[in-house]
Enzyme design. Structure first.
Site, PDB file in Angstrom:
ATOM      1  N   SER A 109       0.813  -1.212   0.000  1.00 30.76           N
ATOM      2  CA  SER A 109       0.000   0.000   0.000  1.00 30.76           C
ATOM      3  C   SER A 109       0.859   1.280   0.000  1.00 30.76           C
ATOM      4  O   SER A 109       1.743   1.440  -0.838  1.00 30.76           O
ATOM      5  CB  SER A 109      -0.951  -0.050   1.203  1.00 30.76           C
ATOM      6  OG  SER A 109      -1.961   0.910   1.088  1.00 30.76           O
ATOM      7  N   ASP A 159      -8.943  -4.725  -5.953  1.00 30.44           N
ATOM      8  CA  ASP A 159      -8.532  -3.804  -4.892  1.00 30.44           C
ATOM      9  C   ASP A 159      -9.440  -2.585  -4.905  1.00 30.44           C
ATOM     10  O   ASP A 159      -9.467  -1.834  -5.884  1.00 30.44           O
ATOM     11  CB  ASP A 159      -7.074  -3.390  -5.112  1.00 30.44           C
ATOM     12  CG  ASP A 159      -6.463  -2.654  -3.925  1.00 30.44           C
ATOM     13  OD1 ASP A 159      -7.222  -2.029  -3.163  1.00 30.44           O
ATOM     14  OD2 ASP A 159      -5.227  -2.701  -3.780  1.00 30.44           O
ATOM     15  N   HIS A 182      -7.390  -5.687  -1.153  1.00 34.03           N
ATOM     16  CA  HIS A 182      -6.199  -4.891  -0.817  1.00 34.03           C
ATOM     17  C   HIS A 182      -5.443  -5.514   0.362  1.00 34.03           C
ATOM     18  O   HIS A 182      -4.231  -5.730   0.283  1.00 34.03           O
ATOM     19  CB  HIS A 182      -6.615  -3.459  -0.487  1.00 34.03           C
ATOM     20  CG  HIS A 182      -5.468  -2.536  -0.238  1.00 34.03           C
ATOM     21  ND1 HIS A 182      -4.555  -2.191  -1.222  1.00 34.03           N
ATOM     22  CD2 HIS A 182      -5.063  -1.887   0.898  1.00 34.03           C
ATOM     23  CE1 HIS A 182      -3.652  -1.373  -0.712  1.00 34.03           C
ATOM     24  NE2 HIS A 182      -3.934  -1.178   0.571  1.00 34.03           N
TER      25      HIS A 182
END
Length: 201
Positions: A109, A159, A182
């Site tokens: 991320s 995601d 995600h």
């Protein structure tokens, strides 16, 4: 004669033991020592514990715990300057302690954006061999992979937190997966295999 025979026996035993050490193949632990150390960088609100599943998988593939280092970033909100400074400090420490000339980074991320910031703005390019991002918010830092570093961006079309557009970088090896959320990118067995294969290349 007895002393001479005893000396010959000791010499023969020493030579035999030496030959066993030279000829025997390296153990799994010894072989693991040849891996480039890996630094794991988490995303917003995360911690160093986010990578326990990936680390466990890599250990099952012959990696040593002494080759894997996860950072707990000072800014959980993703402050680029603070976090890149922390990454720089850990990378320098890992290089000093392991004797390796470079590290590989696996980032999730916002950790991808922070790692790219470190590479581009804190002279990290000479110290990083590979950067593997998992749903990385990479384009918050750059749209192009930095020169001299092999960048692999693994992103998911499922995601809903970080858009695939933010993950894909020009000049990177962009790998698309499907059906993985995600958060799932740090817990998925298929992604683990991709990470392991990429690190081993």
């Amino acid at each position: 004669m007895k002393k001479k025979n005893w000396r010959l026996f000791l010499a023969g035993t020493f030579i035999a033991a030496l030959l066993v050490l030279i000829i025997s193949p390296p153990s799994k632990a010894q072989a693991a020592a040849s891996h480039t150390p890996v630094v794991f960088v988490h995303g917003l609100g995360g911690s160093d514990s986010n990578f326990l599943y990936i680390q466990s998988y890599l250990r099952s593939q012959g990696w040593s715990s002494d080759e894997m280092f996860a950072i707990d970033l000072p800014s959980k909100q993703g402050d680029q300057r603070l976090n890149s400074a922390a990454i720089a400090s850990l990378v320098d420490q890992v290089i000093q302690n392991t004797g390796s000339s470079k590290v590989n980074i696996v980032a999730h991320s916002m950790g991808g954006a922070n790692s790219l910031y470190y590479i581009l703005n804190r002279n990290g390019g000479d110290k990083v061999g590979k950067l593997i991002t998992l749903g990385g918010a990479n384009r918050l830092t750059t749209s192009t992979a930095p020169e001299g570093v092999q960048v692999i961006s693994i992103y998911s079309t499922s995601d809903t937190i970080v858009s695939p557009y933010l993950s894909i970088l020009n000049g990177a090896h962009n790998i698309r997966v499907t059906g993985v959320s995600h958060i799932g990118l740090i817990f998925n067995s298929g992604v683990n295999r991709l990470i392991s294969e990429t690190l081993a290349e």
